[in-house]
Motif scaffolding. Structure first.
Motif, mmCIF file in Angstrom:
data_model
loop_
_atom_site.group_PDB
_atom_site.id
_atom_site.type_symbol
_atom_site.label_atom_id
_atom_site.label_comp_id
_atom_site.label_asym_id
_atom_site.label_seq_id
_atom_site.Cartn_x
_atom_site.Cartn_y
_atom_site.Cartn_z
ATOM 1 N N ALA A 85 8.286 22.899 10.155
ATOM 2 C CA ALA A 85 8.216 22.037 11.340
ATOM 3 C C ALA A 85 8.362 20.572 10.959
ATOM 4 N N ALA A 86 7.740 20.160 9.856
ATOM 5 C CA ALA A 86 7.834 18.763 9.413
ATOM 6 C C ALA A 86 9.282 18.399 9.103
ATOM 7 N N GLU A 87 10.005 19.293 8.464
ATOM 8 C CA GLU A 87 11.413 19.034 8.146
ATOM 9 C C GLU A 87 12.264 19.022 9.409
ATOM 10 N N LYS A 88 12.026 19.983 10.296
ATOM 11 C CA LYS A 88 12.803 20.082 11.534
ATOM 12 C C LYS A 88 12.596 18.850 12.424
ATOM 13 N N LEU A 89 11.355 18.370 12.502
ATOM 14 C CA LEU A 89 11.028 17.255 13.396
ATOM 15 C C LEU A 89 11.090 15.889 12.714
ATOM 16 N N ASN A 90 11.347 15.889 11.395
ATOM 17 C CA ASN A 90 11.373 14.630 10.638
ATOM 18 C C ASN A 90 10.098 13.820 10.856
ATOM 19 N N MET A 91 8.970 14.487 10.603
ATOM 20 C CA MET A 91 7.672 13.837 10.764
ATOM 21 C C MET A 91 6.705 14.351 9.712
ATOM 22 N N SER A 92 5.620 13.635 9.546
ATOM 23 C CA SER A 92 4.578 14.036 8.609
ATOM 24 C C SER A 92 3.364 14.509 9.395
ATOM 25 N N PRO A 93 2.820 15.688 9.070
ATOM 26 C CA PRO A 93 1.604 16.111 9.755
ATOM 27 C C PRO A 93 0.462 15.124 9.543
ATOM 28 N N ALA A 94 0.423 14.508 8.352
ATOM 29 C CA ALA A 94 -0.615 13.520 8.062
ATOM 30 C C ALA A 94 -0.144 12.605 6.942
ATOM 31 N N ILE A 95 -0.661 11.387 6.961
ATOM 32 C CA ILE A 95 -0.328 10.369 5.957
ATOM 33 C C ILE A 95 -1.619 9.739 5.448
ATOM 34 N N PHE A 96 -1.792 9.733 4.125
ATOM 35 C CA PHE A 96 -2.850 8.943 3.500
ATOM 36 C C PHE A 96 -2.390 7.489 3.510
ATOM 37 N N ARG A 112 -4.843 13.862 18.188
ATOM 38 C CA ARG A 112 -4.534 13.107 16.974
ATOM 39 C C ARG A 112 -5.857 12.616 16.429
ATOM 40 N N ALA A 113 -5.880 12.325 15.131
ATOM 41 C CA ALA A 113 -7.152 11.932 14.522
ATOM 42 C C ALA A 113 -6.943 10.974 13.352
ATOM 43 N N VAL A 114 -7.983 10.214 13.103
ATOM 44 C CA VAL A 114 -8.064 9.358 11.905
ATOM 45 C C VAL A 114 -9.230 9.915 11.093
ATOM 46 N N VAL A 115 -8.996 10.064 9.796
ATOM 47 C CA VAL A 115 -9.938 10.746 8.922
ATOM 48 C C VAL A 115 -10.322 9.820 7.763
ATOM 49 N N SER A 116 -11.583 9.874 7.374
ATOM 50 C CA SER A 116 -12.025 9.152 6.193
ATOM 51 C C SER A 116 -11.627 9.949 4.957
ATOM 52 N N ALA A 117 -10.767 9.364 4.136
ATOM 53 C CA ALA A 117 -10.325 10.037 2.903
ATOM 54 C C ALA A 117 -11.441 10.086 1.879
ATOM 55 N N ASN A 118 -12.488 9.284 2.071
ATOM 56 C CA ASN A 118 -13.600 9.224 1.127
ATOM 57 C C ASN A 118 -14.823 9.994 1.615
ATOM 58 N N MET A 169 0.839 -1.170 0.000
ATOM 59 C CA MET A 169 0.000 0.000 0.000
ATOM 60 C C MET A 169 0.892 1.244 0.000
ATOM 61 N N VAL A 170 0.606 2.190 -0.845
ATOM 62 C CA VAL A 170 1.383 3.406 -0.959
ATOM 63 C C VAL A 170 0.935 4.421 0.085
ATOM 64 N N LYS A 171 1.904 5.056 0.738
ATOM 65 C CA LYS A 171 1.601 6.133 1.679
ATOM 66 C C LYS A 171 1.857 7.461 0.976
ATOM 67 N N ARG A 172 0.965 8.410 1.186
ATOM 68 C CA ARG A 172 1.135 9.746 0.606
ATOM 69 C C ARG A 172 1.061 10.767 1.739
ATOM 70 N N VAL A 173 2.038 11.652 1.784
ATOM 71 C CA VAL A 173 2.141 12.637 2.845
ATOM 72 C C VAL A 173 1.265 13.855 2.554
ATOM 73 N N VAL A 174 0.693 14.424 3.620
ATOM 74 C CA VAL A 174 -0.050 15.673 3.532
ATOM 75 C C VAL A 174 0.727 16.700 4.362
ATOM 76 N N ILE A 175 1.295 17.697 3.672
ATOM 77 C CA ILE A 175 2.057 18.745 4.368
ATOM 78 C C ILE A 175 1.635 20.112 3.833
ATOM 79 N N PRO A 176 0.743 20.798 4.550
ATOM 80 C CA PRO A 176 0.418 22.166 4.149
ATOM 81 C C PRO A 176 1.665 23.048 4.245
ATOM 82 N N GLN A 177 1.714 24.091 3.460
ATOM 83 C CA GLN A 177 2.840 25.019 3.475
ATOM 84 C C GLN A 177 3.163 25.483 4.894
#
Length: 132
Positions: free
Chosen positions: A14-25, A123-129, A1-9
């Motif tokens: 912060a995502a780069e500094k902390l080496n984390m993704s704000p959200a992952i599909f 933290r949250a889990v979101v329906s992508a659909n 399964m492919v993961k896709r990152v969600v990183i608003p501008q």
């Protein structure tokens, strides 16, 4: 399964500094990292209401990047410092922002959060659909 990152501008630095993704599909869901009550500039207000509103504002920003809104959240976990002291305020803001059917929700009292001065992290889990 492919993961896709969600990183608003607004979260790029912060995502780069902390080496984390704000959200992952992943599949039909988006998994959001925990968000604290710091504002978009990283300043942590002392006021609990400001922290709670900032937390949901940041979550909404991430969801907007994925073309979704808060109603797409299907599960939410909130971690609190001083849960009993501010639960009613947090809950009133939650009810202001969400509509039926409400997401599943667990509220947990925590001994500490990573971010100094934070009294909540969500933290949250979101329906992508989600179609509204």
């Amino acid at each position: 399964m492919v993961k896709r990152v969600v990183i608003p501008q607004e979260f790029q630095e912060a995502a780069e500094k902390l080496n984390m993704s704000p959200a992952i599909f992943s599949g039909n869901h988006i998994f959001l990292s925990g968000m604290t009550g710091a504002d978009m500039s990283g300043n942590m207000p002392e006021d609990p209401e400001a922290q709670f509103r900032n937390t949901f504002k940041k979550i909404a920003c991430i969801l907007h990047e994925a073309n979704l809104d808060l109603d797409a959240i299907v599960e939410m976990t909130s971690y609190h410092i001083g849960l009993r002291e501010h639960f009613e305020l947090f809950d009133s803001i939650r009810l202001e922002l969400f509509s039926k059917p409400y997401p599943a929700w667990t509220a947990i009292e925590a001994a500490a959060l990573r971010r100094e001065g934070a009294i909540v992290e969500v933290r949250a889990v979101v329906s992508a659909n989600y179609g509204g």
